[in-house]
Scaffold this motif. Sequence first.
Motif, mmCIF file in Angstrom:
data_model
loop_
_atom_site.group_PDB
_atom_site.id
_atom_site.type_symbol
_atom_site.label_atom_id
_atom_site.label_comp_id
_atom_site.label_asym_id
_atom_site.label_seq_id
_atom_site.Cartn_x
_atom_site.Cartn_y
_atom_site.Cartn_z
ATOM 1 N N GLU A 185 0.835 -1.197 0.000
ATOM 2 C CA GLU A 185 0.000 0.000 0.000
ATOM 3 C C GLU A 185 0.874 1.252 0.000
ATOM 4 O OE1 GLU A 185 -2.997 -0.134 3.076
ATOM 5 O OE2 GLU A 185 -3.448 -2.237 2.691
ATOM 6 N N PRO A 186 0.400 2.366 -0.583
ATOM 7 C CA PRO A 186 -0.984 2.631 -0.995
ATOM 8 C C PRO A 186 -1.331 2.180 -2.411
ATOM 9 C CG PRO A 186 0.303 4.607 -1.285
ATOM 10 C CD PRO A 186 1.242 3.594 -0.693
ATOM 11 N N ASP A 187 -0.358 1.703 -3.194
ATOM 12 C CA ASP A 187 -0.651 1.357 -4.587
ATOM 13 C C ASP A 187 -1.177 -0.069 -4.753
ATOM 14 O OD1 ASP A 187 0.194 3.871 -5.540
ATOM 15 O OD2 ASP A 187 2.277 3.232 -5.471
ATOM 16 N N PHE A 188 -0.677 -0.981 -3.937
ATOM 17 C CA PHE A 188 -1.061 -2.386 -4.049
ATOM 18 C C PHE A 188 -1.691 -2.866 -2.746
ATOM 19 C CE2 PHE A 188 1.958 -1.871 -7.382
ATOM 20 C CZ PHE A 188 1.594 -2.778 -8.369
ATOM 21 N N VAL A 189 -2.596 -3.851 -2.856
ATOM 22 C CA VAL A 189 -3.261 -4.385 -1.673
ATOM 23 C C VAL A 189 -3.344 -5.911 -1.790
ATOM 24 C CG1 VAL A 189 -5.579 -4.111 -2.686
ATOM 25 C CG2 VAL A 189 -5.300 -4.215 -0.191
ATOM 26 N N CYS A 197 -2.975 -7.090 -5.742
ATOM 27 C CA CYS A 197 -3.382 -6.361 -6.947
ATOM 28 C C CYS A 197 -3.156 -4.863 -6.798
ATOM 29 C CB CYS A 197 -4.849 -6.638 -7.286
ATOM 30 S SG CYS A 197 -6.046 -5.928 -6.132
ATOM 31 N N ARG A 198 -3.036 -4.190 -7.930
ATOM 32 C CA ARG A 198 -2.860 -2.738 -7.945
ATOM 33 C C ARG A 198 -4.229 -2.073 -7.856
ATOM 34 N NH1 ARG A 198 1.483 0.890 -9.284
ATOM 35 N NH2 ARG A 198 0.608 2.940 -9.666
ATOM 36 N N ILE A 199 -4.392 -1.189 -6.887
ATOM 37 C CA ILE A 199 -5.695 -0.599 -6.592
ATOM 38 C C ILE A 199 -6.243 0.205 -7.759
ATOM 39 C CG2 ILE A 199 -6.930 1.012 -5.065
ATOM 40 C CD1 ILE A 199 -4.900 0.188 -2.871
ATOM 41 N N ASP A 200 -5.403 1.017 -8.434
ATOM 42 C CA ASP A 200 -5.940 1.862 -9.511
ATOM 43 C C ASP A 200 -6.205 1.084 -10.796
ATOM 44 O OD1 ASP A 200 -3.371 1.468 -10.411
ATOM 45 O OD2 ASP A 200 -2.897 3.573 -10.681
ATOM 46 N N LYS A 201 -5.925 -0.227 -10.792
ATOM 47 C CA LYS A 201 -6.239 -1.059 -11.956
ATOM 48 C C LYS A 201 -7.515 -1.876 -11.746
ATOM 49 C CE LYS A 201 -2.364 -0.010 -14.134
ATOM 50 N NZ LYS A 201 -2.360 0.846 -15.340
ATOM 51 N N ILE A 202 -8.138 -1.724 -10.570
ATOM 52 C CA ILE A 202 -9.381 -2.444 -10.302
ATOM 53 C C ILE A 202 -10.530 -1.787 -11.064
ATOM 54 C CG2 ILE A 202 -11.076 -3.077 -8.535
ATOM 55 C CD1 ILE A 202 -8.801 -3.174 -6.509
ATOM 56 N N ILE A 233 -12.670 2.364 -3.011
ATOM 57 C CA ILE A 233 -13.564 3.527 -2.999
ATOM 58 C C ILE A 233 -12.789 4.781 -2.632
ATOM 59 C CG2 ILE A 233 -15.547 4.579 -1.833
ATOM 60 C CD1 ILE A 233 -16.693 1.716 -1.553
ATOM 61 N N ASP A 234 -11.918 4.669 -1.620
ATOM 62 C CA ASP A 234 -11.150 5.818 -1.153
ATOM 63 C C ASP A 234 -10.239 6.353 -2.250
ATOM 64 O OD1 ASP A 234 -10.381 7.575 1.080
ATOM 65 O OD2 ASP A 234 -8.424 6.626 0.861
ATOM 66 N N TYR A 235 -9.647 5.447 -3.038
ATOM 67 C CA TYR A 235 -8.758 5.869 -4.119
ATOM 68 C C TYR A 235 -9.510 6.746 -5.127
ATOM 69 C CZ TYR A 235 -6.127 5.775 -8.453
ATOM 70 O OH TYR A 235 -5.490 6.155 -9.603
ATOM 71 N N PHE A 236 -10.679 6.319 -5.545
ATOM 72 C CA PHE A 236 -11.411 7.074 -6.557
ATOM 73 C C PHE A 236 -12.042 8.354 -5.998
ATOM 74 C CE2 PHE A 236 -10.908 3.067 -8.745
ATOM 75 C CZ PHE A 236 -10.530 3.519 -10.004
ATOM 76 N N LYS A 237 -12.283 8.394 -4.711
ATOM 77 C CA LYS A 237 -12.717 9.656 -4.093
ATOM 78 C C LYS A 237 -11.591 10.678 -4.155
ATOM 79 C CE LYS A 237 -16.266 8.153 -0.793
ATOM 80 N NZ LYS A 237 -16.588 7.955 0.646
ATOM 81 N N ARG A 238 -10.368 10.224 -3.863
ATOM 82 C CA ARG A 238 -9.209 11.119 -3.918
ATOM 83 C C ARG A 238 -8.977 11.619 -5.343
ATOM 84 N NH1 ARG A 238 -6.597 7.099 -1.044
ATOM 85 N NH2 ARG A 238 -5.171 6.757 -2.809
#
Length: 245
Positions: A185-189, A197-202, A233-238
């Motif tokens: 984190e913050p990029d992978f979880v 997995c990479r969060i911004d690729k979900i 959800i938090d990533y796309f809110k940011r």
Amino acid sequence: MKLAIIEDEQVHTELISKYIQTWSKTRQTAVTITTFSSAESFLFAWEEEHDFDVLFVDIQMKEMSGMEMAKRVREMDSDIAIVFTTGLADYMEAGYEVEALHYLLKPVSPAKLCQCMDRVLRRGRRDKYLMVKTKEGSMKLSAKTIMYVEAMGHGCVIEFCPQAGKTFQIETAEGISELEESLGEPDFVRCHRAYLCRIDKIKYISRAWIEMDNGSRIAVSRRLYKHVNHLFIDYFKREKNQNGR
């Protein structure tokens, strides 16, 4: 900063190298320069270990052209800085296809090269890189191209997309816990005991599986679903707030 000069005329290789070294001393920025006399010799070295930050590429070379070589490089690395050197301005438009950072017309001037290197320095590398061990050797992989990591035996399989519509997989010797420590984190979880997995690729997340932007589906565990969904959800809110939408 690691640079490669791919040029089949020694006089131009020496000039570019000299100007880069002068720039390096002026800007107090360490550089390592490796020279290649053909596109083929560069690709042979580069495919063994993707370890360059900037390429100075002569477009007009014997056998394989610099443009063809750059297209091959772009298939595996979307972020490496490519600077074309050419004696003809007619080639400049073709560089858009490989997202060339800059063009230098021959004979290259010290002032123009310094401006180019300043631009490279400002640009920087926009992403961190992961060095992994494969069956063939070591490979440097752009973290932003990784879709997910899957535990497989004592190692892992990494799925990555260097360009839209192009998906590749490589087997690595590193275990998933080791890769999670390098990425994390913050990029992978960690979404499952066997997946990272990479969060911004979900693209979509359910209580049983995750769909990535390239269409791949991976498992999400019941225990980790709430945490992964919160980060998603938090990533796309940011992103929405940063873009003012």
